[in-house]
Design a protein around this motif. Structure first.
Motif, PDB file in Angstrom:
ATOM      1  N   PRO A   8       0.803  -1.218   0.000  1.00 54.15           N
ATOM      2  CA  PRO A   8       0.000   0.000   0.000  1.00 54.15           C
ATOM      3  C   PRO A   8       0.842   1.277   0.000  1.00 54.15           C
ATOM      4  O   PRO A   8       0.362   2.335  -0.374  1.00 54.15           O
ATOM      5  CB  PRO A   8      -0.812  -0.104   1.289  1.00 54.15           C
ATOM      6  N   LEU A   9       2.106   1.188   0.397  1.00 56.38           N
ATOM      7  CA  LEU A   9       2.963   2.371   0.466  1.00 56.38           C
ATOM      8  C   LEU A   9       4.004   2.336  -0.644  1.00 56.38           C
ATOM      9  O   LEU A   9       5.191   2.184  -0.408  1.00 56.38           O
ATOM     10  CB  LEU A   9       3.647   2.454   1.829  1.00 56.38           C
ATOM     11  N   ASN A  10       3.551   2.482  -1.871  1.00 52.74           N
ATOM     12  CA  ASN A  10       4.477   2.465  -2.996  1.00 52.74           C
ATOM     13  C   ASN A  10       4.576   3.850  -3.615  1.00 52.74           C
ATOM     14  O   ASN A  10       3.682   4.682  -3.427  1.00 52.74           O
ATOM     15  CB  ASN A  10       4.059   1.404  -4.024  1.00 52.74           C
ATOM     16  N   PRO A  11       5.660   4.125  -4.317  1.00 50.51           N
ATOM     17  CA  PRO A  11       5.860   5.452  -4.895  1.00 50.51           C
ATOM     18  C   PRO A  11       4.722   5.896  -5.822  1.00 50.51           C
ATOM     19  O   PRO A  11       4.355   7.066  -5.833  1.00 50.51           O
ATOM     20  CB  PRO A  11       7.171   5.312  -5.671  1.00 50.51           C
ATOM     21  N   ALA A  12       4.164   4.971  -6.573  1.00 50.70           N
ATOM     22  CA  ALA A  12       3.077   5.324  -7.489  1.00 50.70           C
ATOM     23  C   ALA A  12       1.854   5.833  -6.738  1.00 50.70           C
ATOM     24  O   ALA A  12       1.196   6.783  -7.169  1.00 50.70           O
ATOM     25  CB  ALA A  12       2.710   4.123  -8.349  1.00 50.70           C
ATOM     26  N   ALA A  13       1.558   5.239  -5.591  1.00 54.42           N
ATOM     27  CA  ALA A  13       0.408   5.680  -4.795  1.00 54.42           C
ATOM     28  C   ALA A  13       0.644   7.090  -4.249  1.00 54.42           C
ATOM     29  O   ALA A  13      -0.272   7.915  -4.246  1.00 54.42           O
ATOM     30  CB  ALA A  13       0.136   4.702  -3.659  1.00 54.42           C
ATOM     31  N   PHE A  14       1.861   7.368  -3.809  1.00 55.29           N
ATOM     32  CA  PHE A  14       2.166   8.713  -3.314  1.00 55.29           C
ATOM     33  C   PHE A  14       2.068   9.737  -4.438  1.00 55.29           C
ATOM     34  O   PHE A  14       1.487  10.812  -4.265  1.00 55.29           O
ATOM     35  CB  PHE A  14       3.561   8.758  -2.666  1.00 55.29           C
ATOM     36  N   GLU A  15       2.632   9.409  -5.611  1.00 56.13           N
ATOM     37  CA  GLU A  15       2.564  10.328  -6.749  1.00 56.13           C
ATOM     38  C   GLU A  15       1.119  10.581  -7.167  1.00 56.13           C
ATOM     39  O   GLU A  15       0.731  11.718  -7.448  1.00 56.13           O
ATOM     40  CB  GLU A  15       3.368   9.779  -7.922  1.00 56.13           C
ATOM     41  N   ALA A  16       0.317   9.525  -7.188  1.00 54.79           N
ATOM     42  CA  ALA A  16      -1.091   9.666  -7.569  1.00 54.79           C
ATOM     43  C   ALA A  16      -1.847  10.505  -6.548  1.00 54.79           C
ATOM     44  O   ALA A  16      -2.684  11.339  -6.923  1.00 54.79           O
ATOM     45  CB  ALA A  16      -1.734   8.292  -7.715  1.00 54.79           C
ATOM     46  N   ALA A  17      -1.555  10.324  -5.270  1.00 53.02           N
ATOM     47  CA  ALA A  17      -2.232  11.093  -4.230  1.00 53.02           C
ATOM     48  C   ALA A  17      -1.869  12.575  -4.327  1.00 53.02           C
ATOM     49  O   ALA A  17      -2.730  13.443  -4.178  1.00 53.02           O
ATOM     50  CB  ALA A  17      -1.887  10.549  -2.848  1.00 53.02           C
ATOM     51  N   VAL A  18      -0.610  12.868  -4.598  1.00 52.92           N
ATOM     52  CA  VAL A  18      -0.185  14.263  -4.747  1.00 52.92           C
ATOM     53  C   VAL A  18      -0.857  14.888  -5.964  1.00 52.92           C
ATOM     54  O   VAL A  18      -1.381  16.007  -5.896  1.00 52.92           O
ATOM     55  CB  VAL A  18       1.353  14.366  -4.848  1.00 52.92           C
ATOM     56  N   ALA A  19      -0.877  14.162  -7.079  1.00 52.93           N
ATOM     57  CA  ALA A  19      -1.532  14.672  -8.290  1.00 52.93           C
ATOM     58  C   ALA A  19      -3.018  14.902  -8.046  1.00 52.93           C
ATOM     59  O   ALA A  19      -3.582  15.914  -8.483  1.00 52.93           O
ATOM     60  CB  ALA A  19      -1.313  13.702  -9.446  1.00 52.93           C
ATOM     61  N   GLN A  20      -3.654  13.984  -7.333  1.00 52.92           N
ATOM     62  CA  GLN A  20      -5.080  14.128  -7.018  1.00 52.92           C
ATOM     63  C   GLN A  20      -5.321  15.335  -6.119  1.00 52.92           C
ATOM     64  O   GLN A  20      -6.260  16.095  -6.327  1.00 52.92           O
ATOM     65  CB  GLN A  20      -5.611  12.857  -6.353  1.00 52.92           C
ATOM     66  N   ALA A  21      -4.478  15.519  -5.113  1.00 49.91           N
ATOM     67  CA  ALA A  21      -4.630  16.665  -4.211  1.00 49.91           C
ATOM     68  C   ALA A  21      -4.449  17.979  -4.965  1.00 49.91           C
ATOM     69  O   ALA A  21      -5.172  18.952  -4.720  1.00 49.91           O
ATOM     70  CB  ALA A  21      -3.644  16.563  -3.053  1.00 49.91           C
ATOM     71  N   LEU A  22      -3.509  18.015  -5.904  1.00 53.82           N
ATOM     72  CA  LEU A  22      -3.327  19.214  -6.732  1.00 53.82           C
ATOM     73  C   LEU A  22      -4.559  19.489  -7.584  1.00 53.82           C
ATOM     74  O   LEU A  22      -5.000  20.636  -7.711  1.00 53.82           O
ATOM     75  CB  LEU A  22      -2.099  19.062  -7.639  1.00 53.82           C
ATOM     76  N   ALA A  23      -5.126  18.431  -8.166  1.00 54.78           N
ATOM     77  CA  ALA A  23      -6.325  18.582  -8.985  1.00 54.78           C
ATOM     78  C   ALA A  23      -7.500  19.058  -8.131  1.00 54.78           C
ATOM     79  O   ALA A  23      -8.264  19.940  -8.553  1.00 54.78           O
ATOM     80  CB  ALA A  23      -6.657  17.266  -9.673  1.00 54.78           C
ATOM     81  N   LEU A  24      -7.641  18.492  -6.947  1.00 54.35           N
ATOM     82  CA  LEU A  24      -8.717  18.917  -6.047  1.00 54.35           C
ATOM     83  C   LEU A  24      -8.543  20.373  -5.627  1.00 54.35           C
ATOM     84  O   LEU A  24      -9.514  21.124  -5.538  1.00 54.35           O
ATOM     85  CB  LEU A  24      -8.760  18.009  -4.810  1.00 54.35           C
ATOM     86  N   ARG A  25      -7.308  20.763  -5.387  1.00 56.94           N
ATOM     87  CA  ARG A  25      -7.021  22.146  -5.005  1.00 56.94           C
ATOM     88  C   ARG A  25      -7.377  23.100  -6.132  1.00 56.94           C
ATOM     89  O   ARG A  25      -7.929  24.173  -5.898  1.00 56.94           O
ATOM     90  CB  ARG A  25      -5.550  22.294  -4.648  1.00 56.94           C
ATOM     91  N   SER A  26      -7.081  22.697  -7.370  1.00 55.50           N
ATOM     92  CA  SER A  26      -7.407  23.539  -8.524  1.00 55.50           C
ATOM     93  C   SER A  26      -8.910  23.676  -8.709  1.00 55.50           C
ATOM     94  O   SER A  26      -9.404  24.742  -9.049  1.00 55.50           O
ATOM     95  CB  SER A  26      -6.793  22.962  -9.801  1.00 55.50           C
ATOM     96  N   SER A  27      -9.633  22.588  -8.501  1.00 58.34           N
ATOM     97  CA  SER A  27     -11.074  22.612  -8.715  1.00 58.34           C
ATOM     98  C   SER A  27     -11.834  23.272  -7.565  1.00 58.34           C
ATOM     99  O   SER A  27     -12.926  23.792  -7.758  1.00 58.34           O
ATOM    100  CB  SER A  27     -11.615  21.201  -8.953  1.00 58.34           C
ATOM    101  N   ASN A  28     -11.263  23.244  -6.361  1.00 56.87           N
ATOM    102  CA  ASN A  28     -11.936  23.830  -5.209  1.00 56.87           C
ATOM    103  C   ASN A  28     -10.907  24.509  -4.301  1.00 56.87           C
ATOM    104  O   ASN A  28     -10.564  23.983  -3.240  1.00 56.87           O
ATOM    105  CB  ASN A  28     -12.711  22.745  -4.454  1.00 56.87           C
ATOM    106  N   PRO A  29     -10.421  25.690  -4.695  1.00 56.31           N
ATOM    107  CA  PRO A  29      -9.348  26.345  -3.934  1.00 56.31           C
ATOM    108  C   PRO A  29      -9.776  26.877  -2.566  1.00 56.31           C
ATOM    109  O   PRO A  29      -8.922  27.190  -1.741  1.00 56.31           O
ATOM    110  CB  PRO A  29      -8.917  27.497  -4.855  1.00 56.31           C
ATOM    111  N   ASP A  30     -11.079  26.961  -2.310  1.00 57.90           N
ATOM    112  CA  ASP A  30     -11.553  27.476  -1.021  1.00 57.90           C
ATOM    113  C   ASP A  30     -11.470  26.447   0.104  1.00 57.90           C
ATOM    114  O   ASP A  30     -11.481  26.806   1.277  1.00 57.90           O
ATOM    115  CB  ASP A  30     -12.996  27.977  -1.143  1.00 57.90           C
ATOM    116  N   GLU A  31     -11.398  25.174  -0.253  1.00 57.38           N
ATOM    117  CA  GLU A  31     -11.274  24.110   0.756  1.00 57.38           C
ATOM    118  C   GLU A  31      -9.863  24.115   1.326  1.00 57.38           C
ATOM    119  O   GLU A  31      -8.900  24.399   0.624  1.00 57.38           O
ATOM    120  CB  GLU A  31     -11.524  22.737   0.122  1.00 57.38           C
ATOM    121  N   PRO A  32      -9.709  23.773   2.600  1.00 53.21           N
ATOM    122  CA  PRO A  32      -8.357  23.664   3.171  1.00 53.21           C
ATOM    123  C   PRO A  32      -7.544  22.580   2.449  1.00 53.21           C
ATOM    124  O   PRO A  32      -8.090  21.560   2.027  1.00 53.21           O
ATOM    125  CB  PRO A  32      -8.608  23.265   4.619  1.00 53.21           C
ATOM    126  N   LEU A  33      -6.262  22.820   2.333  1.00 55.76           N
ATOM    127  CA  LEU A  33      -5.378  21.868   1.659  1.00 55.76           C
ATOM    128  C   LEU A  33      -5.408  20.504   2.345  1.00 55.76           C
ATOM    129  O   LEU A  33      -5.358  19.468   1.684  1.00 55.76           O
ATOM    130  CB  LEU A  33      -3.957  22.427   1.625  1.00 55.76           C
TER     131      LEU A  33
END
Length: 117
Positions: A8-33
Motif C-alpha cells: 500500500p505504500l508504494n511510490p506510485a500511490a504517493f505520486e497519484a495522491a499528490v496529483a489528485q490533491a493538486l487537482a482537487l485544489r485547482s477545482s476547489n481552492p476554497d477548501e483547506p489543503l
C-alpha cells in the motif's frame, strides 16, 4: 486504484495522491489543503493502510498520520516548484546553506579546570 495484495505504500500511490490533491485544489481552492490531501489519501491508498487501522485504534492511526505527512510534504514541494518563477542561481544562498553548521561558532568557551575569572 488500489489492489488488495500490493504494497500500500508504494511510490506510485504517493505520486497519484499528490496529483489528485493538486487537482482537487485547482477545482476547489476554497477548501483547506488538508481536506484535499485527506481525500486523495482515501482514493489512492488501500483501506488496510488507513481505514482499518483507524478503526482499530479508534482515531487516526500512526500509519495514516505518516502517509498524510508524506503526501502533504510532497505536495508542498510541488506547490513550491509551481510558484518558483526564478531562473537565476543564487550562489551566496547556496554557499550559506552548504556551510551550515560549520560556519557557526562553537557553543562553548575553553577554560582551564580550576581557574576562575
Amino acid at each position: 486504484m488500489t489492489h488488495e495484495y500490493d504494497d500500500p505504500l508504494n511510490p506510485a500511490a504517493f505520486e497519484a495522491a499528490v496529483a489528485q490533491a493538486l487537482a482537487l485544489r485547482s477545482s476547489n481552492p476554497d477548501e483547506p489543503l488538508a481536506t484535499h490531501v485527506e481525500q486523495a489519501i482515501h482514493e489512492h491508498f488501500c483501506a488496510c493502510a488507513v481505514d482499518i487501522e483507524d478503526n482499530i485504534e479508534r482515531s487516526r492511526s500512526g500509519m495514516h498520520e505518516a502517509i498524510f505527512k508524506e503526501v502533504q510534504a510532497r505536495l508542498g514541494r510541488e506547490l513550491l516548484n509551481e510558484n518558483d518563477t526564478s531562473d537565476h542561481f543564487d550562489e551566496v544562498d547556496l554557499a550559506s546553506d552548504q556551510s551550515f553548521p560549520a560556519s557557526d561558532p562553537p557553543g562553548w568557551i575553553w577554560q582551564r579546570a580550576g581557574v576562575s575569572r
